[in-house]
Design a protein around this motif. Structure first.
Motif, PDB file in Angstrom:
ATOM      1  N   ARG A 153     111.908 -35.756 -14.613  1.00  0.00           N
ATOM      2  CA  ARG A 153     111.092 -36.809 -15.369  1.00  0.00           C
ATOM      3  C   ARG A 153     111.448 -37.337 -16.681  1.00  0.00           C
ATOM      4  NH1 ARG A 153     108.035 -32.139 -13.569  1.00  0.00           N
ATOM      5  NH2 ARG A 153     106.536 -32.687 -12.013  1.00  0.00           N
ATOM      6  N   TYR A 154     111.235 -38.526 -16.775  1.00  0.00           N
ATOM      7  CA  TYR A 154     111.426 -39.402 -17.874  1.00  0.00           C
ATOM      8  C   TYR A 154     110.270 -40.229 -18.405  1.00  0.00           C
ATOM      9  CZ  TYR A 154     113.261 -42.632 -21.365  1.00  0.00           C
ATOM     10  OH  TYR A 154     113.828 -43.349 -22.345  1.00  0.00           O
ATOM     11  N   VAL A 155     110.037 -39.937 -19.679  1.00  0.00           N
ATOM     12  CA  VAL A 155     108.707 -40.731 -20.165  1.00  0.00           C
ATOM     13  C   VAL A 155     109.165 -41.280 -21.427  1.00  0.00           C
ATOM     14  CG1 VAL A 155     106.175 -40.561 -21.027  1.00  0.00           C
ATOM     15  CG2 VAL A 155     107.297 -38.804 -19.216  1.00  0.00           C
ATOM     16  N   TYR A 156     108.577 -42.796 -21.625  1.00  0.00           N
ATOM     17  CA  TYR A 156     108.972 -43.390 -22.661  1.00  0.00           C
ATOM     18  C   TYR A 156     107.723 -44.181 -23.223  1.00  0.00           C
ATOM     19  CZ  TYR A 156     110.802 -46.677 -26.185  1.00  0.00           C
ATOM     20  OH  TYR A 156     110.860 -47.549 -27.383  1.00  0.00           O
ATOM     21  N   GLU A 157     107.359 -43.839 -24.381  1.00  0.00           N
ATOM     22  CA  GLU A 157     106.119 -44.299 -24.712  1.00  0.00           C
ATOM     23  C   GLU A 157     106.318 -44.925 -26.300  1.00  0.00           C
ATOM     24  OE1 GLU A 157     101.911 -42.292 -23.969  1.00  0.00           O
ATOM     25  OE2 GLU A 157     102.430 -41.717 -26.276  1.00  0.00           O
ATOM     26  N   ARG A 158     105.442 -45.992 -26.749  1.00  0.00           N
ATOM     27  CA  ARG A 158     105.467 -46.700 -27.775  1.00  0.00           C
ATOM     28  C   ARG A 158     103.928 -46.776 -28.015  1.00  0.00           C
ATOM     29  NH1 ARG A 158     109.864 -51.095 -29.369  1.00  0.00           N
ATOM     30  NH2 ARG A 158     108.997 -50.532 -31.397  1.00  0.00           N
ATOM     31  N   GLY A 159     103.511 -46.797 -29.579  1.00  0.00           N
ATOM     32  CA  GLY A 159     102.047 -46.937 -29.866  1.00  0.00           C
ATOM     33  C   GLY A 159     101.854 -47.687 -31.182  1.00  0.00           C
ATOM     34  N   LYS A 160     100.745 -48.414 -31.394  1.00  0.00           N
ATOM     35  CA  LYS A 160     100.780 -49.076 -32.805  1.00  0.00           C
ATOM     36  C   LYS A 160      99.014 -48.766 -32.797  1.00  0.00           C
ATOM     37  CE  LYS A 160     103.594 -53.063 -32.473  1.00  0.00           C
ATOM     38  NZ  LYS A 160     103.760 -54.368 -32.752  1.00  0.00           N
ATOM     39  N   GLY A 161      98.655 -48.666 -34.293  1.00  0.00           N
ATOM     40  CA  GLY A 161      97.329 -48.235 -34.654  1.00  0.00           C
ATOM     41  C   GLY A 161      96.802 -48.912 -35.927  1.00  0.00           C
ATOM     42  N   ASN A 162      95.638 -49.172 -36.148  1.00  0.00           N
ATOM     43  CA  ASN A 162      95.414 -49.815 -37.516  1.00  0.00           C
ATOM     44  C   ASN A 162      93.896 -49.299 -37.610  1.00  0.00           C
ATOM     45  OD1 ASN A 162      93.047 -52.044 -36.466  1.00  0.00           O
ATOM     46  ND2 ASN A 162      95.028 -52.455 -35.272  1.00  0.00           N
ATOM     47  N   THR A 163      93.580 -49.183 -38.940  1.00  0.00           N
ATOM     48  CA  THR A 163      92.124 -48.816 -39.168  1.00  0.00           C
ATOM     49  C   THR A 163      91.778 -49.873 -40.198  1.00  0.00           C
ATOM     50  OG1 THR A 163      92.899 -46.342 -39.042  1.00  0.00           O
ATOM     51  CG2 THR A 163      90.970 -47.099 -40.379  1.00  0.00           C
ATOM     52  N   GLN A 164      90.494 -50.271 -40.219  1.00  0.00           N
ATOM     53  CA  GLN A 164      89.558 -51.067 -41.050  1.00  0.00           C
ATOM     54  C   GLN A 164      88.431 -50.383 -41.329  1.00  0.00           C
ATOM     55  OE1 GLN A 164      88.974 -54.967 -39.672  1.00  0.00           O
ATOM     56  NE2 GLN A 164      87.734 -55.564 -41.474  1.00  0.00           N
ATOM     57  N   GLY A 165      88.169 -50.361 -42.669  1.00  0.00           N
ATOM     58  CA  GLY A 165      86.886 -49.755 -43.104  1.00  0.00           C
ATOM     59  C   GLY A 165      86.472 -49.913 -44.755  1.00  0.00           C
ATOM     60  N   ALA A 166      85.560 -49.330 -45.085  1.00  0.00           N
ATOM     61  CA  ALA A 166      85.073 -49.443 -46.444  1.00  0.00           C
ATOM     62  C   ALA A 166      84.380 -48.007 -46.866  1.00  0.00           C
ATOM     63  CB  ALA A 166      83.984 -50.486 -46.783  1.00  0.00           C
ATOM     64  N   TYR A 167      84.550 -47.837 -48.107  1.00  0.00           N
ATOM     65  CA  TYR A 167      83.692 -46.432 -48.691  1.00  0.00           C
ATOM     66  C   TYR A 167      83.035 -46.843 -49.821  1.00  0.00           C
ATOM     67  CZ  TYR A 167      83.133 -42.048 -50.238  1.00  0.00           C
ATOM     68  OH  TYR A 167      82.299 -40.682 -50.725  1.00  0.00           O
ATOM     69  N   GLY A 168      81.792 -46.289 -50.073  1.00  0.00           N
ATOM     70  CA  GLY A 168      80.906 -46.809 -51.225  1.00  0.00           C
ATOM     71  C   GLY A 168      80.721 -48.369 -51.623  1.00  0.00           C
ATOM     72  N   THR A 169      81.247 -48.633 -52.952  1.00  0.00           N
ATOM     73  CA  THR A 169      81.239 -49.778 -53.511  1.00  0.00           C
ATOM     74  C   THR A 169      82.378 -50.556 -53.229  1.00  0.00           C
ATOM     75  OG1 THR A 169      82.139 -49.024 -55.700  1.00  0.00           O
ATOM     76  CG2 THR A 169      79.736 -49.315 -55.301  1.00  0.00           C
ATOM     77  N   ASN A 170      83.442 -49.766 -52.337  1.00  0.00           N
ATOM     78  CA  ASN A 170      84.489 -50.730 -52.153  1.00  0.00           C
ATOM     79  C   ASN A 170      84.518 -51.547 -50.854  1.00  0.00           C
ATOM     80  OD1 ASN A 170      87.221 -51.421 -51.645  1.00  0.00           O
ATOM     81  ND2 ASN A 170      88.040 -49.539 -50.917  1.00  0.00           N
ATOM     82  N   VAL A 171      84.184 -53.018 -51.163  1.00  0.00           N
ATOM     83  CA  VAL A 171      83.976 -53.886 -50.075  1.00  0.00           C
ATOM     84  C   VAL A 171      85.136 -54.321 -49.548  1.00  0.00           C
ATOM     85  CG1 VAL A 171      81.596 -54.586 -51.050  1.00  0.00           C
ATOM     86  CG2 VAL A 171      83.685 -55.676 -51.838  1.00  0.00           C
ATOM     87  N   ASN A 172      86.266 -54.202 -49.883  1.00  0.00           N
ATOM     88  CA  ASN A 172      87.678 -54.561 -49.456  1.00  0.00           C
ATOM     89  C   ASN A 172      87.873 -53.897 -48.323  1.00  0.00           C
ATOM     90  OD1 ASN A 172      87.758 -57.076 -51.383  1.00  0.00           O
ATOM     91  ND2 ASN A 172      88.635 -55.303 -52.857  1.00  0.00           N
ATOM     92  N   PRO A 173      88.203 -54.259 -47.144  1.00  0.00           N
ATOM     93  CA  PRO A 173      88.682 -53.338 -45.970  1.00  0.00           C
ATOM     94  C   PRO A 173      90.007 -52.658 -46.258  1.00  0.00           C
ATOM     95  CG  PRO A 173      88.069 -55.534 -45.224  1.00  0.00           C
ATOM     96  CD  PRO A 173      88.134 -55.674 -46.666  1.00  0.00           C
ATOM     97  N   ILE A 174      90.102 -51.591 -45.877  1.00  0.00           N
ATOM     98  CA  ILE A 174      91.537 -50.694 -45.989  1.00  0.00           C
ATOM     99  C   ILE A 174      92.190 -51.073 -44.460  1.00  0.00           C
ATOM    100  CG2 ILE A 174      92.623 -48.618 -46.536  1.00  0.00           C
ATOM    101  CD1 ILE A 174      90.129 -47.841 -48.164  1.00  0.00           C
ATOM    102  N   PHE A 175      93.665 -51.310 -44.640  1.00  0.00           N
ATOM    103  CA  PHE A 175      94.186 -51.444 -43.378  1.00  0.00           C
ATOM    104  C   PHE A 175      95.548 -50.439 -43.377  1.00  0.00           C
ATOM    105  CE2 PHE A 175      92.378 -55.104 -41.910  1.00  0.00           C
ATOM    106  CZ  PHE A 175      92.082 -55.863 -43.233  1.00  0.00           C
ATOM    107  N   ASP A 176      95.268 -49.408 -42.213  1.00  0.00           N
ATOM    108  CA  ASP A 176      96.454 -48.589 -41.953  1.00  0.00           C
ATOM    109  C   ASP A 176      97.121 -48.902 -40.685  1.00  0.00           C
ATOM    110  OD1 ASP A 176      94.120 -45.705 -42.807  1.00  0.00           O
ATOM    111  OD2 ASP A 176      95.234 -47.142 -44.327  1.00  0.00           O
ATOM    112  N   THR A 177      98.147 -49.229 -41.104  1.00  0.00           N
ATOM    113  CA  THR A 177      99.248 -49.463 -39.647  1.00  0.00           C
ATOM    114  C   THR A 177     100.099 -48.379 -39.296  1.00  0.00           C
ATOM    115  OG1 THR A 177     100.936 -50.281 -41.120  1.00  0.00           O
ATOM    116  CG2 THR A 177      99.281 -52.136 -40.172  1.00  0.00           C
TER     117      THR A 177
END
Length: 216
Positions: A153-177
């Protein structure tokens, strides 16, 4: 669920409380074509949707009517999997199976956190997480004898992710790639010299790589 504990060195009774409520559905669809001799094509789609909410109080002291942190998030999850592949019986002792797949996961969390009894300490926060994976899986089964078979068996996988959010008075989105890569090579040997005796030897080599970048 609720439970109480005695504070060390005192007779104060402390109560913790938590509740989790969820509901979901998992529809599945599949297509298969077997009109070619020794060959089968298949494709399937599955989706898992879950919604719910959580309520948690870290501590409550009835004697003083004081509370600790109160968390009240709502969670929505979606997990979709798309797969297409084929099975090919090349000879009586050799078969090949190959497929490609895509996994798409989304999680939305929104709610509020409160510290103590003061309503002014309420903080609203939330985020959306996206994870996407694309991969290929190849399986070769060789059977030189009825009592001996090799499965590779051979498996090859690639992935990508991102997060958008805010906390408290922080109105600017936070992006995690996030980007990831995975390779898995496995081999299994099955041997049954007689009907009452069976041996199996297997091994795997795995390579994983992930990179994360955060920006505000």
């Amino acid at each position: 669920a609720t439970f109480g504990v005695l504070t060390a060195g005192a007779s104060t009774f402390t109560q913790n409380w938590a509740r989790l409520s969820q509901k979901g559905s998992t529809p599945v669809g599949e297509f298969r074509y077997t009109g070619i001799k020794n060959f089968a094509f298949y494709a399937n789609v599955s989706s898992s949707d879950t919604t719910g909410d959580e309520r948690k109080l870290s501590s409550y002291i009835p004697a003083t009517l004081t509370t600790g942190d109160y968390v009240s998030p709502s969670v929505t999850e979606k997990h979709n999997v798309y797969t297409a592949g084929f099975n090919w019986k090349m000879t009586n002792g050799l078969s090949l199976r190959s497929e490609v797949y895509t996994k798409r996961n989304t999680e939305d969390v929104s709610g509020s956190d409160r510290s103590g009894n003061n309503p002014a300490n309420v903080v609203f926060n939330g985020y959306t997480l996206h994870l996407n994976y694309t991969g290929t899986k190849v399986t070769v089964v060789a059977k030189p004898a009825d009592s001996l078979s090799f499965t590779t068996r051979y498996v090859y996988e690639r992935g990508k992710g991102n997060t958008q959010g805010a906390y408290g008075t922080n109105v600017n989105p936070i992006f995690d790639t996030l980007s990831s890569e995975m390779m898995n090579l496995g081999e299994s040997i099955d041997f049954s010299p007689v009907r009452s005796v069976y041996f199996q030897v297997s091994g795997n080599m795995v390579y994983n790589r992930s990179e994360e970048h955060t920006s505000e």
